[in-house]
Design an enzyme around this catalytic site. Structure first.
Site, PDB file in Angstrom:
ATOM      1  N   LYS A 127     -80.079 -83.335  21.024  1.00  0.00           N
ATOM      2  CA  LYS A 127     -80.931 -84.004  22.059  1.00  0.00           C
ATOM      3  C   LYS A 127     -80.661 -85.459  22.038  1.00  0.00           C
ATOM      4  O   LYS A 127     -80.783 -86.114  23.194  1.00  0.00           O
ATOM      5  CB  LYS A 127     -82.307 -83.854  21.859  1.00  0.00           C
ATOM      6  CG  LYS A 127     -82.840 -82.418  21.741  1.00  0.00           C
ATOM      7  CD  LYS A 127     -84.376 -82.175  21.383  1.00  0.00           C
ATOM      8  CE  LYS A 127     -84.899 -82.754  20.079  1.00  0.00           C
ATOM      9  NZ  LYS A 127     -84.082 -81.903  19.095  1.00  0.00           N
ATOM     10  N   GLU A 152     -87.176 -88.507  25.213  1.00  0.00           N
ATOM     11  CA  GLU A 152     -86.735 -87.658  24.247  1.00  0.00           C
ATOM     12  C   GLU A 152     -87.638 -86.923  23.632  1.00  0.00           C
ATOM     13  O   GLU A 152     -88.551 -87.514  22.903  1.00  0.00           O
ATOM     14  CB  GLU A 152     -85.585 -88.044  23.388  1.00  0.00           C
ATOM     15  CG  GLU A 152     -85.132 -87.076  22.025  1.00  0.00           C
ATOM     16  CD  GLU A 152     -84.122 -87.554  21.213  1.00  0.00           C
ATOM     17  OE1 GLU A 152     -84.060 -86.998  20.302  1.00  0.00           O
ATOM     18  OE2 GLU A 152     -83.771 -88.906  21.325  1.00  0.00           O
ATOM     19  N   LYS A 166     -88.844 -92.355  23.170  1.00  0.00           N
ATOM     20  CA  LYS A 166     -89.029 -91.368  22.287  1.00  0.00           C
ATOM     21  C   LYS A 166     -90.470 -91.376  21.934  1.00  0.00           C
ATOM     22  O   LYS A 166     -90.791 -92.346  21.106  1.00  0.00           O
ATOM     23  CB  LYS A 166     -88.189 -91.207  21.127  1.00  0.00           C
ATOM     24  CG  LYS A 166     -88.733 -90.091  20.226  1.00  0.00           C
ATOM     25  CD  LYS A 166     -87.428 -89.415  19.460  1.00  0.00           C
ATOM     26  CE  LYS A 166     -88.008 -88.203  18.817  1.00  0.00           C
ATOM     27  NZ  LYS A 166     -87.353 -86.998  18.578  1.00  0.00           N
ATOM     28  N   GLY A 207     -87.873 -81.676  18.619  1.00  0.00           N
ATOM     29  CA  GLY A 207     -87.042 -80.434  18.514  1.00  0.00           C
ATOM     30  C   GLY A 207     -88.096 -79.259  18.503  1.00  0.00           C
ATOM     31  O   GLY A 207     -89.079 -79.312  18.127  1.00  0.00           O
ATOM     32  N   GLY A 223     -81.516 -81.232  15.272  1.00  0.00           N
ATOM     33  CA  GLY A 223     -80.072 -81.505  15.186  1.00  0.00           C
ATOM     34  C   GLY A 223     -79.018 -80.572  16.031  1.00  0.00           C
ATOM     35  O   GLY A 223     -78.123 -80.240  15.925  1.00  0.00           O
TER      36      GLY A 223
END
Length: 106
Positions: free
Chosen positions: A16, A101, A33, A104, A13
């Site tokens: 990215k 990507e 991703k 997190g 959050g």
């Protein structure tokens, strides 16, 4: 060989996906991703395609799509999936740059 740019960050959050969308649009890059953890609602790939205005041919499919919204290794464990490192080789996008990507967290 085209440029490969990895977008990472310290948590979930923090931006990215939005940054990846803008970067892919600006560079005319493809987007990938490798592991999507959490499939409820829009996925990161769907958000990037929409925000970045990327056509389907500029979006590379995730290698793993995990149901549980958690870190990839934990999500895979809970979902009963074994992540194979060999399947995470960076795809060749020809002359077009690639924005990758990550999940997190470092």
């Amino acid at each position: 060989m085209s440029a490969k740019i990895i977008v990472t960050g310290t948590g979930t959050g923090i931006g990215k996906t939005v940054f990846s969308a803008g970067l892919a649009n600006l560079l005319g890059a493809d987007y990938w991703k490798p592991i999507q953890a959490g499939l409820e609602g829009e996925t990161d790939t769907e958000v990037v395609a929409c925000l970045g205005g990327l056509s389907a041919d500029r979006i590379l499919p995730e290698r793993y799509r995990l149901q549980t919204p958690a870190s990839p290794h934990h999500s895979a464990e809970l979902d009963g999936v074994r992540i194979e490192a060999d399947l995470l080789d960076v795809p060749d996008t020809g002359e077009r740059p690639l924005v990758i990507e990550g999940a997190g967290g470092l």
